[in-house]
Design a protein around this motif. Structure first.
Motif, PDB file in Angstrom:
ATOM      1  N   GLN A  30       0.960  -1.197   0.050  1.00  0.00           N
ATOM      2  CA  GLN A  30      -0.132   0.111   0.094  1.00  0.00           C
ATOM      3  C   GLN A  30       0.818   1.274   0.128  1.00  0.00           C
ATOM      4  O   GLN A  30       2.022   1.076   0.111  1.00  0.00           O
ATOM      5  CB  GLN A  30      -0.824   0.136   1.318  1.00  0.00           C
ATOM      6  CG  GLN A  30      -2.026  -1.221   1.215  1.00  0.00           C
ATOM      7  CD  GLN A  30      -2.713  -1.245   2.473  1.00  0.00           C
ATOM      8  OE1 GLN A  30      -2.047  -1.656   3.493  1.00  0.00           O
ATOM      9  NE2 GLN A  30      -3.961  -0.835   2.595  1.00  0.00           N
ATOM     10  N   SER A  60      -5.138  -0.382  -1.822  1.00  0.00           N
ATOM     11  CA  SER A  60      -5.622   0.680  -1.057  1.00  0.00           C
ATOM     12  C   SER A  60      -6.050   0.215   0.325  1.00  0.00           C
ATOM     13  O   SER A  60      -6.008   0.881   1.274  1.00  0.00           O
ATOM     14  CB  SER A  60      -6.576   1.608  -1.715  1.00  0.00           C
ATOM     15  OG  SER A  60      -6.209   2.167  -2.783  1.00  0.00           O
ATOM     16  N   TRP A  61      -6.560  -0.949   0.260  1.00  0.00           N
ATOM     17  CA  TRP A  61      -7.329  -1.597   1.593  1.00  0.00           C
ATOM     18  C   TRP A  61      -6.635  -2.903   2.035  1.00  0.00           C
ATOM     19  O   TRP A  61      -6.322  -3.692   1.193  1.00  0.00           O
ATOM     20  CB  TRP A  61      -8.786  -1.902   1.319  1.00  0.00           C
ATOM     21  CG  TRP A  61      -9.651  -0.820   1.082  1.00  0.00           C
ATOM     22  CD1 TRP A  61      -9.836   0.148  -0.150  1.00  0.00           C
ATOM     23  CD2 TRP A  61     -10.617  -0.067   1.957  1.00  0.00           C
ATOM     24  NE1 TRP A  61     -10.868   0.971  -0.015  1.00  0.00           N
ATOM     25  CE2 TRP A  61     -11.405   0.898   1.319  1.00  0.00           C
ATOM     26  CE3 TRP A  61     -10.756  -0.394   3.339  1.00  0.00           C
ATOM     27  CZ2 TRP A  61     -12.368   1.569   1.871  1.00  0.00           C
ATOM     28  CZ3 TRP A  61     -11.733   0.286   4.027  1.00  0.00           C
ATOM     29  CH2 TRP A  61     -12.630   1.405   3.404  1.00  0.00           C
ATOM     30  N   ASP A  62      -6.469  -2.905   3.184  1.00  0.00           N
ATOM     31  CA  ASP A  62      -5.850  -4.195   3.917  1.00  0.00           C
ATOM     32  C   ASP A  62      -6.739  -5.004   3.637  1.00  0.00           C
ATOM     33  O   ASP A  62      -6.262  -6.410   3.232  1.00  0.00           O
ATOM     34  CB  ASP A  62      -5.882  -3.895   5.459  1.00  0.00           C
ATOM     35  CG  ASP A  62      -4.750  -3.226   5.954  1.00  0.00           C
ATOM     36  OD1 ASP A  62      -4.245  -2.437   5.139  1.00  0.00           O
ATOM     37  OD2 ASP A  62      -4.388  -3.465   7.131  1.00  0.00           O
ATOM     38  N   GLU A 129      -9.726   2.818   9.269  1.00  0.00           N
ATOM     39  CA  GLU A 129      -9.694   1.489   8.555  1.00  0.00           C
ATOM     40  C   GLU A 129      -9.825   0.561   9.609  1.00  0.00           C
ATOM     41  O   GLU A 129      -9.136   0.210  10.191  1.00  0.00           O
ATOM     42  CB  GLU A 129      -8.610   1.526   7.569  1.00  0.00           C
ATOM     43  CG  GLU A 129      -8.726   0.373   6.703  1.00  0.00           C
ATOM     44  CD  GLU A 129      -7.653   0.233   5.580  1.00  0.00           C
ATOM     45  OE1 GLU A 129      -7.518  -0.728   4.811  1.00  0.00           O
ATOM     46  OE2 GLU A 129      -7.023   1.272   5.492  1.00  0.00           O
ATOM     47  N   ALA A 132      -7.038  -2.368  10.498  1.00  0.00           N
ATOM     48  CA  ALA A 132      -5.752  -2.159   9.855  1.00  0.00           C
ATOM     49  C   ALA A 132      -5.094  -1.307  11.082  1.00  0.00           C
ATOM     50  O   ALA A 132      -5.449  -1.492  12.317  1.00  0.00           O
ATOM     51  CB  ALA A 132      -6.018  -0.931   8.882  1.00  0.00           C
ATOM     52  N   ASN A 158     -10.891   4.063   4.282  1.00  0.00           N
ATOM     53  CA  ASN A 158      -9.433   3.596   4.189  1.00  0.00           C
ATOM     54  C   ASN A 158      -8.359   4.845   4.855  1.00  0.00           C
ATOM     55  O   ASN A 158      -8.970   5.896   4.620  1.00  0.00           O
ATOM     56  CB  ASN A 158      -9.093   3.073   2.792  1.00  0.00           C
ATOM     57  CG  ASN A 158      -9.109   4.086   1.617  1.00  0.00           C
ATOM     58  OD1 ASN A 158      -8.564   5.164   2.064  1.00  0.00           O
ATOM     59  ND2 ASN A 158      -9.552   3.838   0.660  1.00  0.00           N
ATOM     60  N   THR A 176      -5.045   8.072  10.787  1.00  0.00           N
ATOM     61  CA  THR A 176      -4.178   7.804   9.155  1.00  0.00           C
ATOM     62  C   THR A 176      -2.708   7.785   9.618  1.00  0.00           C
ATOM     63  O   THR A 176      -2.216   7.555  10.656  1.00  0.00           O
ATOM     64  CB  THR A 176      -4.625   8.793   8.198  1.00  0.00           C
ATOM     65  OG1 THR A 176      -4.136   8.519   6.840  1.00  0.00           O
ATOM     66  CG2 THR A 176      -4.163  10.142   8.818  1.00  0.00           C
TER      67      THR A 176
END
Length: 320
Positions: A30, A60-62, A129, A132, A158, A176
């Protein structure tokens, strides 16, 4: 993973003298600064120098990374330690073979001017997210302030977009990582850091991992990846401007913001990997697992030990 099809097999019968092509190892990642040496290794040709054919695949996403690994669309995943613990609880036999980075100020809880402390989050909209590193950080921040997720209104998003949601006024708080932290703070004094990973060293870390059967079948390739990573870390330390630009371009960060953001990231070369994974990391895994289980007991049934989530065969083989 790549598997030979019947057509390719038939073609191979007619070209017996053709050299066997190395299997492409697909690594999922990512836009996180701590993964930077992977982009440097690709750009500078270090993977090829070490005899391994690597393709970097961006997500973009786990959750998308996890799905790609489970389906075989990638072979190796860059993943946070807490993410690996989650995947093992989901029944995936995933093990780490190398430590990439640890975050200090590069993961944070941000707020607008209406919130000045973690204790003021009660009833506030918090973007982060799920599952994450942001999930882990907000859980820890709330816990040490006598609170829990029940006290906030979670807004799943995200991590790369959480800061934008804060700037746009859709949420009061965002969790973030860099360079999105610096991008939000650059909007002016109305935005600030409430809590960072530096409050608990070792809480946020990232590793390279793969399923156990892949690790067992590709020891040479794993060592090539580790050595290329080590080369890239060495290159970055010797050439911070050139290496920094490669990473900044990869994550879409202006170079001036990158330099500030990267100060909150610690990278680990081979020697440092060996010291960390045989030392403090073992205890930290247990702490992370316990925190995750307390927050989500229905998801985290088992807290693995450091030994259970690590396969250091390839790494230790390089030290001999």
């Amino acid at each position: 993973m790549k598997f030979a099809s019947a057509a390719l097999f038939a073609l191979g019968l007619g070209l017996m003298a053709a050299p066997v092509q190395a299997e492409t190892i697909k690594i999922g990642l990512q836009p996180w600064l701590g993964y930077g040496p992977l982009w440097i290794a690709e750009k500078q040709g270090f993977f090829k120098e070490q005899g391994v054919d690597v393709q970097l695949v961006n997500f973009s996403w786990d959750a998308d990374l996890a799905a790609a690994l489970a389906s075989g669309n990638i072979n190796v995943t860059s993943i946070a330690t807490n993410g690996l613990i989650l995947q093992r609880n989901n029944g995936i036999d995933l093990k780490a073979f190398m430590l990439m980075d640890g975050s200090t100020t590069a993961d944070a809880v941000l707020s607008n001017k209406s919130v000045n402390s973690i204790t003021e989050l009660k009833g506030k909209k918090v973007a982060y997210e799920l599952g994450a590193t942001s999930d882990l950080l907000i859980n820890y921040a709330l816990k040490v302030n006598g609170m829990s997720l029940k006290d906030i209104e979670a807004v799943p998003i995200n991590a790369s977009d959480a800061g934008l949601a804060l700037i746009a006024g859709r949420v009061d708080v965002a969790v973030t990582y860099e360079p999105y932290i610096s991008a939000a703070l650059a909007q002016g004094p109305d935005f600030k850091i409430l809590f960072s990973a530096g409050e608990k060293p070792g809480l946020i870390s990232d590793i390279l991992a793969a399923q156990s059967d892949f690790l067992a079948a590709h020891p040479t390739e794993l060592q090539g990846i580790i050595k290329a990573w080590d080369q890239a870390v060495t290159y970055l330390r010797a050439n911070p401007d050139e290496g920094g630009k490669i990473i900044a371009d990869a994550v879409g960060s202006p170079i001036d913001e990158f330099k500030t953001a990267f100060a909150g990231v610690q990278l680990f070369d081979i020697k440092e990997n060996l010291a960390e994974l045989d030392g403090d990391f073992q205890a930290t895994v247990g702490e992370i697992g316990a925190l995750m289980q307390e927050a989500k007991p229905d998801e985290i049934k088992t807290i693995p030990t450091g030994d259970e989530i690590l396969d250091l065969t390839a790494l230790k083989g390089l030290a001999q």
